[in-house]
Scaffold this motif. Structure first.
Motif, PDB file in Angstrom:
ATOM      1  N   CYS A  10       0.835  -1.194   0.000  1.00 54.64           N
ATOM      2  CA  CYS A  10       0.000   0.000   0.000  1.00 54.64           C
ATOM      3  C   CYS A  10       0.876   1.252   0.000  1.00 54.64           C
ATOM      4  O   CYS A  10       1.757   1.392   0.847  1.00 54.64           O
ATOM      5  CB  CYS A  10      -0.891  -0.019   1.238  1.00 54.64           C
ATOM      6  N   CYS A  13      -0.004   3.390   3.672  1.00 53.24           N
ATOM      7  CA  CYS A  13       0.419   2.938   5.012  1.00 53.24           C
ATOM      8  C   CYS A  13       1.629   2.018   4.940  1.00 53.24           C
ATOM      9  O   CYS A  13       2.212   1.670   5.961  1.00 53.24           O
ATOM     10  CB  CYS A  13      -0.732   2.260   5.744  1.00 53.24           C
ATOM     11  N   CYS A  36      -6.463  -2.118   0.608  1.00 53.78           N
ATOM     12  CA  CYS A  36      -5.458  -2.383   1.641  1.00 53.78           C
ATOM     13  C   CYS A  36      -6.159  -2.919   2.881  1.00 53.78           C
ATOM     14  O   CYS A  36      -7.062  -2.281   3.420  1.00 53.78           O
ATOM     15  CB  CYS A  36      -4.696  -1.099   1.970  1.00 53.78           C
ATOM     16  N   CYS A  39      -5.140  -0.169   6.043  1.00 52.84           N
ATOM     17  CA  CYS A  39      -5.683   1.197   6.186  1.00 52.84           C
ATOM     18  C   CYS A  39      -6.978   1.394   5.414  1.00 52.84           C
ATOM     19  O   CYS A  39      -7.632   2.418   5.566  1.00 52.84           O
ATOM     20  CB  CYS A  39      -4.646   2.242   5.770  1.00 52.84           C
TER      21      CYS A  39
HETATM   22 ZN   LIG Z   1      -2.713   0.809   3.519  1.00 50.35          ZN
END
Ligand SMILES: [Zn+2]
Length: 308
Positions: A10, A13, A36, A39
């Protein structure tokens, strides 16, 4: 040229302890939509190529002309929305703060900023929009092209007091880099404003893949957590993320849904519009479309340059 490579980490994050956090989620208009697990960021990956996106933007600008026939109405609605966003920020700055609007379209936010005593600059990808901005505010206050290439004479690091990204960040190919550039351009204590669809909104959960914000040109879908991570990662502080409100009326909504056909909402708004007296059609009201409004500050103390 660039269809970006398939990612498993991701970009917001970075997965923390689970670097393979990005998983297949849905198919959106033939493209893989990933999500994701950490997050909640959703992103189209791989992204549509440049000609595909350019064709979409061409079409959108033609459609915009339909609304421009009612330009006074459009301007009134947009400026009411932008005024609601800008007024609470305006008072934090003294005389004539410099504002940069990313994705400035034909400059309605810039008009509102000017009327509130700010000095507005705008970045706009379309030549049509950028030319109108240049007409209104001067060629030195308009940049035609993508934000990552944007430059203004005399505008270097720490130049702007306020940067606005309204319905913008979901369109860019690299949102973290765009936020980092905004951070660099803002002076210490400067304010960033981001308005973007909320991937965890009730409307998204109810409508699934027919959610009105799911469009091929929207490459990223944030929620409160992922937008917070993104802003923090770049160095912003004093984050506030809340529900966004826009000023709307029935006439404009009916027009929008005629353009972006939706199986349920388009006939619904057509019916409401037809049954409403004309005074009611044009009455302005605030509405939430499942979007987030975030404000964040660049730390007031000098900090190291994050655009390495
Ligand atoms: Zn993420």
């Amino acid at each position: 040229v660039s269809t970006s490579a398939i990612k498993t980490v991701c970009p917001v994050c970075r997965g923390g302890q689970q670097p393979d956090c990005l998983g297949d989620y849905r198919i959106l208009k033939g493209y893989p939509l990933k999500r994701c697990g950490r997050c909640g960021l959703q992103m189209i990956d791989p992204q549509p190529d440049d000609p595909t996106l350019e064709a979409i933007y061409q079409r959108e600008y033609y459609d915009a002309w339909g609304i421009e026939r009612d330009e006074d109405l459009t301007r009134a609605l947009k400026r009411a929305t932008f005024g609601r966003i800008l007024r609470p920020i305006r008072h934090r700055f003294s005389d004539s703060p410099k504002l940069l609007d990313c994705g400035a379209a034909t400059g309605y936010l810039m008009e509102e900023a000017q009327s509130l005593g700010m000095e507005p600059y705008g970045v706009e990808l379309s030549e049509f929009g950028a030319a109108r901005i240049a007409d209104k505010f001067g060629t030195d206050h308009a940049f035609c092209g993508p934000f990552d290439q944007a430059a203004f004479a005399g505008a270097d690091q720490n130049f702007f007091d306020i940067i606005t990204m309204i319905d913008f960040i979901e369109h860019v190919r690299a949102p973290i880099e765009a936020l980092a550039k905004a951070f660099w351009l803002l002076r210490p204590g400067g304010q960033l404003v981001v308005l973007t669809p909320n991937a965890d909104s009730l409307s998204r959960k109810l409508m699934g893949t027919s959610w009105l914000h799911y469009k091929l040109e929207h490459l990223f879908y944030f929620n409160r957590r992922s937008l917070t991570y993104a802003l923090q990662q770049v160095g912003f502080e004093k984050l506030q993320v809340r529900r966004a409100w826009k000023s709307m009326n029935l006439h404009y909504l009916a027009h929008q849904f005629a353009q972006y056909s939706h199986p349920v909402l388009t006939p619904a708004f057509r019916a409401v519009h037809r049954l409403s007296p004309s005074g009611l059609r044009r009455k302005m009201f605030p509405i939430t479309f499942g979007e987030l409004l975030a404000t964040a500050s660049k730390p007031a103390a000098p900090v190291p340059d994050t655009l390495s």
